[in-house]
Write an enzyme that holds these catalytic residues in place. Structure first.
Site, PDB file in Angstrom:
ATOM      1  N   ASN A  30       0.843  -1.201   0.000  1.00  0.00           N
ATOM      2  CA  ASN A  30       0.000   0.000   0.000  1.00  0.00           C
ATOM      3  C   ASN A  30       0.876   1.248   0.000  1.00  0.00           C
ATOM      4  O   ASN A  30       2.098   1.154  -0.019  1.00  0.00           O
ATOM      5  CB  ASN A  30      -0.963  -0.032   1.202  1.00  0.00           C
ATOM      6  CG  ASN A  30      -0.200  -0.068   2.509  1.00  0.00           C
ATOM      7  OD1 ASN A  30       0.546   0.842   2.835  1.00  0.00           O
ATOM      8  ND2 ASN A  30      -0.364  -1.158   3.264  1.00  0.00           N
ATOM      9  N   ARG A  31       0.240   2.413   0.046  1.00  0.00           N
ATOM     10  CA  ARG A  31       0.957   3.683  -0.154  1.00  0.00           C
ATOM     11  C   ARG A  31       1.589   4.268   1.102  1.00  0.00           C
ATOM     12  O   ARG A  31       2.058   5.399   1.085  1.00  0.00           O
ATOM     13  CB  ARG A  31      -0.013   4.737  -0.697  1.00  0.00           C
ATOM     14  CG  ARG A  31      -0.439   4.478  -2.101  1.00  0.00           C
ATOM     15  CD  ARG A  31      -1.331   5.634  -2.569  1.00  0.00           C
ATOM     16  NE  ARG A  31      -1.922   5.342  -3.841  1.00  0.00           N
ATOM     17  CZ  ARG A  31      -1.296   5.501  -4.999  1.00  0.00           C
ATOM     18  NH1 ARG A  31      -0.063   5.941  -5.037  1.00  0.00           N
ATOM     19  NH2 ARG A  31      -1.910   5.187  -6.129  1.00  0.00           N
TER      20      ARG A  31
END
Ligand code: C5P
Length: 224
Positions: A30-31
């Site tokens: 994820n970011r």
């Protein structure tokens, strides 16, 4: 010289994303940049704590005078956290742990196979909930990053994961992940709601830890 409010404490912090492999060359992630967790680790160290930072893959260097444990997957993160939790007084879970991992990781690079591909995922352990339940004396602080209904969802997590405190923030629309500033609301198990103003993640780390110190003391005096 900062007020050494956390002298004598071991503060355990998770940060960054986890990385769940599909095969030897691919992964799900994820970011999360890890910036908030690392900022909290540095601030806690400056406030006198012994800090153990369990970090997923990030571009950030391990801050000075902090003990860093690098991991990739949620399962590895849980193992590292479980080994440190009983030695710690405060656990701050800022990692963006992947909720799911591949049910079966391919041992060889996966080949293209037609126009669609189905991956079967299984749930990862909830590191924060597991640690909080296994260590009732540990002061546990979670994060809730939400795109909508932030306070309502955060309240649910505070209760479900049996936390002392949750730091809620809005993400999406240019806010939160991979940014240098942040605005958060803190909710406690005693029903308190503290809204902190938007500021740099570095300053916010100190502001969050001040609130943690305040409620940690309150929690201890309620126990005795
Ligand atoms: O349920 P949700 O992922 O939104 O909860 C966020 C909080 O729970 C964060 O503090 C995060 O670090 C922690 N968490 C965890 N293990 C998971 C999922 C979330 O420790 N598998």
């Amino acid at each position: 010289q900062l007020d050494q409010k956390l002298a004598g404490h071991q503060v355990l912090i998770t940060a960054g994303p986890t990385r769940e492999p599909l095969d030897p060359v691919r992964y799900l992630t994820n970011r999360s940049s890890g910036k908030m967790g690392y900022a909290i680790a540095e601030a806690a160290q400056k406030m006198g704590a012994d800090v153990v930072l369990v970090s997923g893959p990030t571009n950030l260097d391990c801050p000075d005078q902090i003990s860093c444990i690098r991991v990739e997957t949620a399962e590895e993160m849980l193992k590292a956290v479980s080994a440190e939790a009983s030695k710690s007084t405060i656990f701050i879970s800022a990692a963006a742990v992947a909720d799911y991992r591949l049910k079966e990781v391919a041992t060889k690079k996966m080949k293209k196979q037609g126009s669609s591909l189905h991956l079967e995922l299984e749930q990862n352990p909830d590191i924060l909930a597991t640690t909080s339940k296994a260590n009732p004396d540990l002061f546990t602080v979670g994060f809730a990053a939400e795109t909508n209904d932030v306070i309502e969802y955060a309240m649910g997590k505070l209760k479900r994961k049996q936390l002392n405190m949750i730091v809620a923030n809005q993400v999406g629309g240019g806010k939160g992940f991979d940014k240098d500033s942040n605005q958060v609301d803190i909710l406690t198990d005693g029903g308190d709601h503290i809204s902190l103003p938007e500021t740099s993640k570095q300053q916010l780390a100190f502001d969050i830890l001040d609130v943690v110190c305040q409620f940690y003391s309150k929690d201890q005096s309620n126990k005795s």
